[in-house]
Design a protein around this motif. Structure first.
Motif, PDB file in Angstrom:
ATOM      1  N   PRO A   1       0.502  -0.951  -0.066  1.00  0.00           N
ATOM      2  CA  PRO A   1       0.259  -0.136   0.232  1.00  0.00           C
ATOM      3  C   PRO A   1       0.942   1.163   0.070  1.00  0.00           C
ATOM      4  O   PRO A   1       2.093   1.178   0.459  1.00  0.00           O
ATOM      5  N   PRO A   2       0.486   2.062  -0.464  1.00  0.00           N
ATOM      6  CA  PRO A   2       1.371   3.825  -0.706  1.00  0.00           C
ATOM      7  C   PRO A   2       1.971   3.997   0.532  1.00  0.00           C
ATOM      8  O   PRO A   2       2.537   4.579   0.708  1.00  0.00           O
ATOM      9  N   GLU A   3       0.783   4.042   1.506  1.00  0.00           N
ATOM     10  CA  GLU A   3       1.539   4.173   3.284  1.00  0.00           C
ATOM     11  C   GLU A   3       2.573   3.512   3.309  1.00  0.00           C
ATOM     12  O   GLU A   3       3.349   4.182   4.357  1.00  0.00           O
ATOM     13  N   ALA A   4       2.720   2.431   2.488  1.00  0.00           N
ATOM     14  CA  ALA A   4       4.234   2.127   3.378  1.00  0.00           C
ATOM     15  C   ALA A   4       5.805   2.650   3.184  1.00  0.00           C
ATOM     16  O   ALA A   4       6.569   2.801   3.737  1.00  0.00           O
ATOM     17  N   ARG A   5       5.703   2.726   1.769  1.00  0.00           N
ATOM     18  CA  ARG A   5       6.400   3.417   1.460  1.00  0.00           C
ATOM     19  C   ARG A   5       7.298   4.911   1.842  1.00  0.00           C
ATOM     20  O   ARG A   5       7.793   4.929   2.234  1.00  0.00           O
ATOM     21  N   ARG A   6       5.908   5.134   2.956  1.00  0.00           N
ATOM     22  CA  ARG A   6       5.784   6.762   3.337  1.00  0.00           C
ATOM     23  C   ARG A   6       6.252   6.099   4.785  1.00  0.00           C
ATOM     24  O   ARG A   6       7.226   6.997   5.205  1.00  0.00           O
ATOM     25  N   GLU A   7       5.902   5.132   5.499  1.00  0.00           N
ATOM     26  CA  GLU A   7       6.430   5.202   6.700  1.00  0.00           C
ATOM     27  C   GLU A   7       6.927   3.920   7.028  1.00  0.00           C
ATOM     28  O   GLU A   7       8.254   4.234   8.192  1.00  0.00           O
ATOM     29  N   LYS A   8       7.872   2.944   5.624  1.00  0.00           N
ATOM     30  CA  LYS A   8       8.721   2.098   6.555  1.00  0.00           C
ATOM     31  C   LYS A   8      10.230   2.843   5.731  1.00  0.00           C
ATOM     32  O   LYS A   8      10.128   3.305   4.488  1.00  0.00           O
ATOM     33  N   PRO A   9      11.055   1.818   6.547  1.00  0.00           N
ATOM     34  CA  PRO A   9      12.402   1.735   5.099  1.00  0.00           C
ATOM     35  C   PRO A   9      12.584   1.543   4.629  1.00  0.00           C
ATOM     36  O   PRO A   9      12.101  -0.126   4.853  1.00  0.00           O
ATOM     37  N   LYS A  10      13.158   1.620   3.892  1.00  0.00           N
ATOM     38  CA  LYS A  10      13.611   0.412   2.237  1.00  0.00           C
ATOM     39  C   LYS A  10      15.419   0.467   3.088  1.00  0.00           C
ATOM     40  O   LYS A  10      15.856   1.058   3.042  1.00  0.00           O
ATOM     41  N   VAL A  11      15.197  -1.445   2.961  1.00  0.00           N
ATOM     42  CA  VAL A  11      16.549  -2.167   2.955  1.00  0.00           C
ATOM     43  C   VAL A  11      16.631  -2.980   1.875  1.00  0.00           C
ATOM     44  O   VAL A  11      17.498  -3.604   1.549  1.00  0.00           O
TER      45      VAL A  11
END
Length: 156
Positions: free
Chosen positions: A38-48
């Motif tokens: 979901p779009p909120e994941a990109r805003r809320e979570k660090p990308k690893v």
């Protein structure tokens, strides 16, 4: 401590989306850089991670509590001939899940590769205790016993 992982690193978009749909997004510690749902994941979570690579130090900084993460990391480190780091990763997996037979087996093969024969024998014995049908563990235990000079048990 909860019986279920609380710090999950999602390396695929599908895992992230599923956890959000289940209302378990608070358990996500990091996501793939390719996640768009979901779009909120990109805003809320660090990308690893990306599709073919993962930022291992960044993943470890997030302190994932899923033993498979550490076991798989150990396996990758063994592939890169980083045996000391692999051993540490397997031991971390076993701290999280002491009955994880595959991590015991991987630790045993790592110890064997580091010429730590007595420790390898103990880890192979633990593997067989947990997974008695794992033929590779029996073969490698015999091999380690022979290397240690214990011929009667090694040939048994």
């Amino acid at each position: 401590m909860s019986r279920y992982p609380q710090r999950i690193v999602c390396l695929t978009e599908e895992t992230t989306e599923t956890l959000y749909l289940l209302g378990e997004q608070d358990r996500i510690a990091g996501i793939s850089g390719f996640t768009v749902r979901p779009p909120e994941a990109r805003r809320e979570k660090p990308k690893v991670s990306a599709f073919t690579s993962a930022k291992i130090p960044k993943i470890l900084e997030l302190e994932p509590d899923l033993p498979e993460v550490h076991n798989n990391l150990g396996y990758l480190l063994m592939e890169d001939d980083e045996k000391a780091e692999a051993e540490a990763a397997f031991k971390c997996a076993l701290e999280l899940s002491p009955a994880f037979s595959k991590a015991w087996y991987n630790l045993a093969t790592c110890l064997q590769a580091r010429n730590e024969t007595e420790e390898a024998i103990a880890a192979f014995r633990k593997t067989i205790e947990l997974a008695p049908d794992l033929a590779e563990a029996h073969w490698n235990l015999s091999h380690s016993l022979l290397l240690s000079g214990n011929y009667p048990e090694g040939f048994n």
